[in-house]
Design a protein around this motif. Structure first.
Motif, PDB file in Angstrom:
ATOM      1  N   PHE A 248      -1.307  -7.361   4.773  1.00 10.41           N
ATOM      2  CA  PHE A 248      -2.701  -6.919   4.741  1.00 10.41           C
ATOM      3  C   PHE A 248      -2.820  -5.531   4.115  1.00 10.41           C
ATOM      4  O   PHE A 248      -3.715  -5.278   3.307  1.00 10.41           O
ATOM      5  CB  PHE A 248      -3.301  -6.906   6.147  1.00 10.41           C
ATOM      6  N   GLN A 249      -1.931  -4.630   4.498  1.00  9.97           N
ATOM      7  CA  GLN A 249      -1.937  -3.294   3.900  1.00  9.97           C
ATOM      8  C   GLN A 249      -1.790  -3.399   2.387  1.00  9.97           C
ATOM      9  O   GLN A 249      -2.537  -2.758   1.628  1.00  9.97           O
ATOM     10  CB  GLN A 249      -0.796  -2.468   4.475  1.00  9.97           C
ATOM     11  N   ASP A 250      -0.851  -4.207   1.935  1.00  8.04           N
ATOM     12  CA  ASP A 250      -0.629  -4.358   0.495  1.00  8.04           C
ATOM     13  C   ASP A 250      -1.869  -4.933  -0.193  1.00  8.04           C
ATOM     14  O   ASP A 250      -2.250  -4.478  -1.287  1.00  8.04           O
ATOM     15  CB  ASP A 250       0.573  -5.266   0.241  1.00  8.04           C
ATOM     16  N   VAL A 253      -4.677  -2.172  -0.266  1.00  8.14           N
ATOM     17  CA  VAL A 253      -4.357  -1.123  -1.244  1.00  8.14           C
ATOM     18  C   VAL A 253      -4.509  -1.645  -2.669  1.00  8.14           C
ATOM     19  O   VAL A 253      -5.110  -0.984  -3.537  1.00  8.14           O
ATOM     20  CB  VAL A 253      -2.934  -0.581  -1.001  1.00  8.14           C
ATOM     21  N   ASP A 254      -3.982  -2.839  -2.933  1.00  7.08           N
ATOM     22  CA  ASP A 254      -4.077  -3.410  -4.279  1.00  7.08           C
ATOM     23  C   ASP A 254      -5.533  -3.630  -4.684  1.00  7.08           C
ATOM     24  O   ASP A 254      -5.926  -3.337  -5.824  1.00  7.08           O
ATOM     25  CB  ASP A 254      -3.321  -4.742  -4.343  1.00  7.08           C
ATOM     26  N   PHE A 255      -6.347  -4.149  -3.769  1.00  5.80           N
ATOM     27  CA  PHE A 255      -7.741  -4.437  -4.098  1.00  5.80           C
ATOM     28  C   PHE A 255      -8.484  -3.157  -4.466  1.00  5.80           C
ATOM     29  O   PHE A 255      -9.152  -3.089  -5.507  1.00  5.80           O
ATOM     30  CB  PHE A 255      -8.432  -5.125  -2.923  1.00  5.80           C
ATOM     31  N   PHE A 300     -17.950   0.492  -0.384  1.00  4.06           N
ATOM     32  CA  PHE A 300     -16.685   1.216  -0.499  1.00  4.06           C
ATOM     33  C   PHE A 300     -16.341   1.314  -1.990  1.00  4.06           C
ATOM     34  O   PHE A 300     -16.254   0.297  -2.682  1.00  4.06           O
ATOM     35  CB  PHE A 300     -15.556   0.483   0.223  1.00  4.06           C
ATOM     36  N   ASP A 301     -16.137   2.534  -2.483  1.00  5.71           N
ATOM     37  CA  ASP A 301     -15.707   2.726  -3.864  1.00  5.71           C
ATOM     38  C   ASP A 301     -14.191   2.553  -3.967  1.00  5.71           C
ATOM     39  O   ASP A 301     -13.483   2.461  -2.964  1.00  5.71           O
ATOM     40  CB  ASP A 301     -16.114   4.119  -4.347  1.00  5.71           C
ATOM     41  N   GLN A 302     -13.702   2.528  -5.214  1.00  6.19           N
ATOM     42  CA  GLN A 302     -12.258   2.520  -5.427  1.00  6.19           C
ATOM     43  C   GLN A 302     -11.640   3.729  -4.731  1.00  6.19           C
ATOM     44  O   GLN A 302     -12.186   4.839  -4.771  1.00  6.19           O
ATOM     45  CB  GLN A 302     -11.944   2.573  -6.922  1.00  6.19           C
ATOM     46  N   GLN A 303     -10.489   3.522  -4.118  1.00  4.11           N
ATOM     47  CA  GLN A 303      -9.817   4.596  -3.387  1.00  4.11           C
ATOM     48  C   GLN A 303      -8.429   4.111  -2.998  1.00  4.11           C
ATOM     49  O   GLN A 303      -8.106   2.927  -3.124  1.00  4.11           O
ATOM     50  CB  GLN A 303     -10.615   4.988  -2.130  1.00  4.11           C
ATOM     51  N   ASP A 304      -7.624   5.038  -2.486  1.00  8.47           N
ATOM     52  CA  ASP A 304      -6.337   4.661  -1.901  1.00  8.47           C
ATOM     53  C   ASP A 304      -6.525   4.687  -0.386  1.00  8.47           C
ATOM     54  O   ASP A 304      -6.585   5.759   0.219  1.00  8.47           O
ATOM     55  CB  ASP A 304      -5.241   5.642  -2.325  1.00  8.47           C
ATOM     56  N   PRO A 305      -6.627   3.531   0.252  1.00 18.37           N
ATOM     57  CA  PRO A 305      -6.982   3.492   1.666  1.00 18.37           C
ATOM     58  C   PRO A 305      -5.820   3.659   2.634  1.00 18.37           C
ATOM     59  O   PRO A 305      -6.023   3.590   3.841  1.00 18.37           O
ATOM     60  CB  PRO A 305      -7.585   2.091   1.818  1.00 18.37           C
ATOM     61  N   TYR A 306      -4.597   3.891   2.105  1.00 13.66           N
ATOM     62  CA  TYR A 306      -3.480   3.969   3.045  1.00 13.66           C
ATOM     63  C   TYR A 306      -2.413   4.951   2.592  1.00 13.66           C
ATOM     64  O   TYR A 306      -1.218   4.663   2.603  1.00 13.66           O
ATOM     65  CB  TYR A 306      -2.873   2.572   3.252  1.00 13.66           C
ATOM     66  N   THR A 307      -2.864   6.141   2.174  1.00 12.83           N
ATOM     67  CA  THR A 307      -1.917   7.203   1.883  1.00 12.83           C
ATOM     68  C   THR A 307      -1.228   7.607   3.189  1.00 12.83           C
ATOM     69  O   THR A 307      -1.736   7.335   4.284  1.00 12.83           O
ATOM     70  CB  THR A 307      -2.629   8.427   1.294  1.00 12.83           C
ATOM     71  N   PRO A 308      -0.074   8.263   3.124  1.00 13.56           N
ATOM     72  CA  PRO A 308       0.571   8.713   4.365  1.00 13.56           C
ATOM     73  C   PRO A 308      -0.343   9.591   5.212  1.00 13.56           C
ATOM     74  O   PRO A 308      -0.330   9.503   6.451  1.00 13.56           O
ATOM     75  CB  PRO A 308       1.788   9.493   3.850  1.00 13.56           C
ATOM     76  N   GLU A 309      -1.153  10.421   4.539  1.00 16.41           N
ATOM     77  CA  GLU A 309      -2.055  11.309   5.285  1.00 16.41           C
ATOM     78  C   GLU A 309      -3.153  10.512   5.990  1.00 16.41           C
ATOM     79  O   GLU A 309      -3.504  10.794   7.141  1.00 16.41           O
ATOM     80  CB  GLU A 309      -2.676  12.337   4.336  1.00 16.41           C
ATOM     81  N   ARG A 310      -3.683   9.518   5.296  1.00 15.83           N
ATOM     82  CA  ARG A 310      -4.719   8.688   5.925  1.00 15.83           C
ATOM     83  C   ARG A 310      -4.155   7.876   7.080  1.00 15.83           C
ATOM     84  O   ARG A 310      -4.793   7.710   8.116  1.00 15.83           O
ATOM     85  CB  ARG A 310      -5.361   7.750   4.896  1.00 15.83           C
ATOM     86  N   ARG A 311      -2.963   7.342   6.884  1.00 17.39           N
ATOM     87  CA  ARG A 311      -2.357   6.545   7.942  1.00 17.39           C
ATOM     88  C   ARG A 311      -2.142   7.400   9.192  1.00 17.39           C
ATOM     89  O   ARG A 311      -2.439   6.967  10.316  1.00 17.39           O
ATOM     90  CB  ARG A 311      -1.031   5.965   7.469  1.00 17.39           C
ATOM     91  N   ALA A 312      -1.646   8.622   9.011  1.00 14.45           N
ATOM     92  CA  ALA A 312      -1.421   9.508  10.155  1.00 14.45           C
ATOM     93  C   ALA A 312      -2.742   9.858  10.844  1.00 14.45           C
ATOM     94  O   ALA A 312      -2.829   9.868  12.076  1.00 14.45           O
ATOM     95  CB  ALA A 312      -0.708  10.779   9.700  1.00 14.45           C
ATOM     96  N   TYR A 313      -3.780  10.120  10.034  1.00 20.15           N
ATOM     97  CA  TYR A 313      -5.084  10.448  10.605  1.00 20.15           C
ATOM     98  C   TYR A 313      -5.646   9.254  11.374  1.00 20.15           C
ATOM     99  O   TYR A 313      -6.173   9.392  12.485  1.00 20.15           O
ATOM    100  CB  TYR A 313      -6.040  10.870   9.487  1.00 20.15           C
ATOM    101  N   GLY A 314      -5.527   8.069  10.779  1.00 16.95           N
ATOM    102  CA  GLY A 314      -6.068   6.881  11.424  1.00 16.95           C
ATOM    103  C   GLY A 314      -5.334   6.506  12.684  1.00 16.95           C
ATOM    104  O   GLY A 314      -5.947   6.064  13.669  1.00 16.95           O
TER     105      GLY A 314
END
Length: 369
Positions: A248-250, A253-255, A300-314
């Motif tokens: 799901f993460q992949d 992120v790809d989408f 939701f616009d194009q973005q990187d939804p699972y950077t290490p920083e976002r994952r830690a924040y989430g």
């Protein structure tokens, strides 16, 4: 404009708890605390006792539609054209970190920023509105008593079963359903059927509040429905075997590396004062009596939804609680009264053992890139 259907006005007396409800809720909180502590001993991390694994943290907007019928222009949605920033977390509802090849219910947490007004809880000083949804239209258990008697044994087992054991169990259930039950017209219980249904692309799924909430002068359930062509095309798309433990993460992120997405936020208004509509979370509100109607668009616009920083924040900072929000959207019914204590206890434990701050985002920039 107003609808010709008569909808039930909100009244606190619509809620009718059973006399022993608090006893069951306290037992559930204690049991889930044991699951939290067991997970911490195993992983050395504090995990949510539900929705433990995230698949993406998204920044987006929620825009209220213009010219809503009077009964739809309520609470957060009272003013057409108003746009709010949101932070959204996609998850699996299991309290364990599992392979995405495991079948089950998926979750969606929407946090609306900059929401002013009287709060559902007096101690809540935030300016956010949380909506929590899952891919199951109705909740799997009617109330706190049913959750304690039938849901807690399942939660206990799921906290301890390995992925291979769970996969074997799902395959056995699928065989029983196909070969034994369907031929005689007997469906699997819903609490088991969720482990048999196909695993589908999370961005094409529809999510539901699965329990009622106040909707200004009325009462409603909510749905989050894919609307732009790119995500509508993903509805029902199977997750292929062998795509990995973080499929799901992949996919997410790809989408979002090359697409934006839009979803409709819809509400279904309560049309009966029958106790089941409020207190039985398994009761399906019939669409022919009260259809879901769109009140807002989520983008939701194009973005990187699972950077290490976002994952830690989430995982460490963000928390979602359906009781964090306006009194105009106060959660209703036994399952929501259960969630009030369960979510708070889980969040307190997780933030404490992870030594993470308990803070609400005040602006979109609080979510890391």
């Amino acid at each position: 404009m107003t609808s010709t259907t008569t909808y039930v006005p909100y009244d606190p007396d619509l809620e009718r708890p059973k006399p022993d409800e608090d006893t069951y809720i306290d037992k559930i909180v204690d049991s889930l605390r044991g699951n939290n502590e067991r997970a911490y001993r195993k992983t050395k991390r504090g995990l949510r006792d539900a929705h433990a694994k995230s698949h993406g943290i998204l920044r987006g907007t929620l825009e209220v539609h213009d010219d809503l019928d009077d009964e739809l222009a309520q609470g957060l949605f009272a003013h057409g054209g108003r746009r709010f920033d949101i932070i959204t977390r996609l998850s699996s509802t299991s309290g364990a970190i599992r392979s995405d090849q495991m079948r089950g219910v998926r979750g969606l947490g929407i946090k609306v920023l900059g929401v002013e007004g009287e709060r559902a809880l007096p101690e809540d000083t935030a300016t956010t509105q949380d909506f929590i949804m899952v891919t199951h239209r109705d909740f799997l258990f009617a109330d706190a008593e049913a959750y304690y008697k039938r849901g807690m044994p399942t939660a206990w087992a799921l906290a301890r079963l390995s992925d291979p054991a769970l996969k074997i169990g799902s395959e056995l259930l699928a065989g029983v359903d196909k070969c034994l039950l369907r031929p005689i017209g007997r469906p699997l219980p819903e609490s088991l059927a969720v482990f048999v249904r196909p695993n589908t692309h999370i961005l094409g799924d529809t999510f539901y509040s699965s329990a009622p909430l106040r909707y200004g002068e009325y009462v409603a359930r909510m749905a989050f429905v894919p609307s732009s062509p790119e995500v509508r095309a993903l509805a029902g798309v199977r997750v292929a075997d062998g795509t990995g433990v973080n499929a799901f993460q992949d996919m997410v992120v790809d989408f979002f590396s090359c697409h934006s997405a839009e979803y409709e936020l819809r509400v279904q208004l309560c049309a009966s004062s029958d106790r089941r509509w409020i207190e039985d979370a398994t009761f399906d509100w019939p669409e022919e009596v009260s259809p879901h109607r769109t009140v807002a668009t989520v983008r939701f616009d194009q973005q990187d939804p699972y950077t290490p920083e976002r994952r830690a924040y989430g995982d460490d900072v963000l928390s979602f609680n359906s009781w964090r929000g306006l009194d105009a959207h106060r959660p209703l019914g036994s399952i929501n009264r259960l969630k009030r204590k369960v979510y708070d206890a889980s969040s307190q434990f997780r933030h404490q053992v992870n030594n993470a701050p308990m803070s609400e985002p005040g602006c979109p920039g609080d979510l890391p890139e």
